[in-house]
Design a protein around this motif. Structure first.
Motif, short mmCIF file in Angstrom:
data_model
loop_
_atom_site.label_atom_id
_atom_site.label_comp_id
_atom_site.label_asym_id
_atom_site.label_seq_id
_atom_site.Cartn_x
_atom_site.Cartn_y
_atom_site.Cartn_z
N PHE A 120 2.25 -1.65 10.06
CA PHE A 120 2.38 -2.24 8.73
C PHE A 120 1.19 -3.15 8.43
N GLY A 121 0.81 -3.97 9.42
CA GLY A 121 -0.32 -4.88 9.22
C GLY A 121 -1.61 -4.14 8.94
N LEU A 122 -1.88 -3.11 9.70
CA LEU A 122 -3.12 -2.36 9.52
C LEU A 122 -3.13 -1.60 8.19
N ALA A 123 -1.93 -1.29 7.67
CA ALA A 123 -1.85 -0.54 6.41
C ALA A 123 -1.80 -1.45 5.19
N THR A 124 -1.70 -2.77 5.39
CA THR A 124 -1.59 -3.70 4.27
C THR A 124 -2.97 -4.15 3.82
N PRO A 125 -3.30 -4.00 2.54
CA PRO A 125 -4.61 -4.43 2.05
C PRO A 125 -4.85 -5.92 2.31
N GLY A 126 -6.06 -6.24 2.77
CA GLY A 126 -6.41 -7.64 3.00
C GLY A 126 -5.80 -8.25 4.24
N SER A 127 -5.19 -7.43 5.11
CA SER A 127 -4.58 -7.97 6.31
C SER A 127 -5.64 -8.51 7.26
N GLY A 148 14.57 5.16 5.27
CA GLY A 148 15.74 5.29 4.41
C GLY A 148 15.75 4.39 3.20
N LYS A 149 14.68 3.66 2.95
CA LYS A 149 14.62 2.79 1.78
C LYS A 149 14.42 3.62 0.52
N SER A 150 15.23 3.34 -0.51
CA SER A 150 15.06 3.99 -1.80
C SER A 150 14.32 3.00 -2.71
N LEU A 151 13.07 3.31 -3.02
CA LEU A 151 12.21 2.36 -3.72
C LEU A 151 11.68 2.96 -5.01
N LYS A 152 11.84 2.19 -6.10
CA LYS A 152 11.34 2.63 -7.41
C LYS A 152 10.03 1.91 -7.70
N THR A 153 8.95 2.66 -7.67
CA THR A 153 7.64 2.06 -7.93
C THR A 153 7.26 2.23 -9.40
N LYS A 154 6.30 1.44 -9.84
CA LYS A 154 5.76 1.56 -11.19
C LYS A 154 4.26 1.82 -11.07
N ASP A 155 3.83 2.98 -11.54
CA ASP A 155 2.43 3.38 -11.40
C ASP A 155 1.99 3.35 -9.94
N GLY A 156 2.94 3.67 -9.04
CA GLY A 156 2.64 3.71 -7.62
C GLY A 156 2.57 2.36 -6.95
N LYS A 157 2.93 1.28 -7.68
CA LYS A 157 2.83 -0.07 -7.11
C LYS A 157 4.22 -0.66 -6.87
N LEU A 158 4.28 -1.53 -5.89
CA LEU A 158 5.54 -2.18 -5.54
C LEU A 158 5.25 -3.62 -5.11
N SER A 218 0.84 -1.19 0.00
CA SER A 218 0.00 0.00 0.00
C SER A 218 0.88 1.24 0.00
N GLU A 219 0.29 2.38 -0.37
CA GLU A 219 1.04 3.63 -0.36
C GLU A 219 1.54 3.97 1.03
N GLU A 220 0.72 3.65 2.03
CA GLU A 220 1.14 3.92 3.42
C GLU A 220 2.36 3.09 3.80
N SER A 221 2.39 1.80 3.41
CA SER A 221 3.53 0.95 3.71
C SER A 221 4.78 1.43 2.99
N ILE A 222 4.62 1.88 1.74
CA ILE A 222 5.76 2.41 1.00
C ILE A 222 6.31 3.66 1.69
N ARG A 223 5.41 4.52 2.18
CA ARG A 223 5.85 5.71 2.91
C ARG A 223 6.61 5.34 4.17
N GLN A 224 6.13 4.31 4.88
CA GLN A 224 6.83 3.86 6.08
C GLN A 224 8.24 3.43 5.76
N MET A 225 8.40 2.65 4.68
CA MET A 225 9.73 2.14 4.32
C MET A 225 10.65 3.28 3.88
N LYS A 226 10.12 4.22 3.12
CA LYS A 226 10.93 5.35 2.69
C LYS A 226 11.36 6.20 3.88
N SER A 227 10.53 6.26 4.91
CA SER A 227 10.89 7.03 6.10
C SER A 227 12.04 6.38 6.86
#
Length: 407
Positions: free
Chosen positions: A358-365, A179-189, A168-177
């Motif tokens: 992370f669990g609460l922000a993950t779709p279908g958790s 220090g993770k450098s993540l390249k998404t495609k159309d906002g997906k990872l 999810s976008e929230e999980s990606i934001r958590q990881m980037k916070s």
């Protein structure tokens, strides 16, 4: 009652865990409407894969140092390992024959779940685990093993999850916070994640709560590059201070760490003290242990063996403490203090814990599995402050000033 020496205890635990595989016994089942999963009551936590394995009765257990993992598992070896799990693995057996890290990690967390559940059931004496197998529509699933209102444990949960899909976008934001450098495609990872997580809340206030979690994570970036890392840890939350117990707990974890690097224990002990800190209270959740996240060096193989050693240390670092205190007498006032300390546990898990977020922000958790860490009972009293020279004040001092327990 003194705790046994760590080396003697380790040998005893290894012998008990490798002595036999339990045959799966079904004591009831329930189908839940609208859910593609089954729940089974398993006596003593001794659950095996029914109908999947025929005649398999032995399993090769890894030493705490980490056994050599074969490059691939043939059908019989794999069935033998799976025969002592609490339920069939999330990934079909054919998919687990691959020697890649995802397969090896899933087998490790399934083994860890079974070993811990068996040990807890034995020390509780007659308790039953609910074994709840669940699926995630977005990909993967898990096995939740929960004991409630036993003789020794008020609530004990040991969960395995093996999930994949898109972050999810929230999980990606958590990881980037972080220090993770993540390249998404159309906002997906795309991601794959698997881990074993447990929280054990005893009835007796003289038996501490324990939490452990070990996990592996992979993501695939837009350019095809794959990132991976390990995370986890084990920490203790006592209601009352017993120095011998805490030293035993930390020494056992230190021995597991020292097999891989002399720098691991001091580094991950400090990380644990810093992470499990309730900022709005100015105190730690407990007396620490080890904690680490985002580990991707020195190598995938070396880190897997380290995580394996940490997982194997869970039973010997905790069960002797439970055995020592499970029959201790306690007063209503001591039970009240336990309930108040559990309130602090809840505050940390809901406000700060990264895994919960992370669990609460993950779709279908699966919310039930995420909130399994919460105690069955807890209490909040307005402005409760124990006397500084009391036993309650003694543990508070330690929680506000972390100690070095093994030197």
């Amino acid at each position: 009652m003194a705790l046994p020496r760590v080396s003697a205890l380790r040998a005893s635990v290894r012998a008990q865990l490798s002595a036999q595989c339990y045959h799966r016994t079904f004591h009831g089942s329930s189908a839940r409407t609208g859910r593609n999963r089954a729940s089974v009551l398993v006596a003593g936590g001794a659950a095996l894969v029914a109908g999947l394995i025929a005649g398999a009765s032995r399993i090769q257990r890894a030493e705490m140092t980490g056994a050599r993992v074969p490059t691939a598992l043939d059908g019989k070896d794999l069935e033998s390992r799976c025969s002592c799990f609490m339920a069939p693995p999330v990934t079909p057996l054919e998919g687990l024959r691959s020697p890649d890290m995802k397969s090896r990690m899933e087998l490790l967390i399934m083994e860890t779940q079974a070993e811990v559940c068996r040990a807890l059931a034995e020390v509780d004496g007659g308790a039953s685990f609910i074994v709840d197998r669940w699926q995630r529509e977005e990909g993967g699933g898990g096995i939740s093993c929960v004991l409630q209102d036993g003789k020794v444990f008020e609530k004990a949960g040991v969960n395995v999850s093996v999930v994949h899909g898109f972050l999810s976008e929230e999980s990606i934001r958590q990881m980037k916070s972080r220090g993770k450098s993540l390249k998404t495609k159309d906002g997906k990872l795309p991601f794959s994640a698997m881990g074993v997580s447990s929280v054990i809340h005893p009835k007796n206030p003289h038996v501490p709560t324990i939490h452990f979690n070990y996990r592996y994570f992979e993501i695939e970036e837009a350019d095809g590059n794959k990132q991976w890392w390990f995370g986890g840890g084990t920490d203790l939350t006592p209601t009352y201070l017993n120095q011998e117990d805490i030293v035993h707990f930390h020494q056992t974890l230190k021995e597991a760490c020292d097999q891989h690097s002399p720098t691991f224990y001091p580094k991950f002990k400090k990380w644990c003290d810093d992470y499990f800190f309730i900022k709005h209270r100015g105190e730690s959740r407990g007396v620490g242990g080890i904690f680490f996240d985002d580990l991707d060096s020195p190598s995938k193989e070396e880190l897997f063996k380290f995580v394996q050693s940490c997982a194997k240390a869970v039973v010997p670092c905790y069960v002797p403490i439970v055995e020592k205190h499970k029959n201790d007498s306690f007063t209503p006032e001591e039970k009240l203090w336990q309930q108040l300390r559990r309130g602090r546990y809840v505050e940390f898990n809901l406000v700060y814990d990264r895994g919960t977020k992370f669990g609460l922000a993950t779709p279908g958790s699966r919310i039930e599995s995420i909130l399994m860490s919460l105690p069955l009972t807890a209490r909040w009293e307005y402005m409760y402050t124990p006397p500084a020279n009391s036993k309650e004040g003694e543990i508070l001092k330690v929680l506000r000033e972390p100690k070095d327990w093994v030197h």
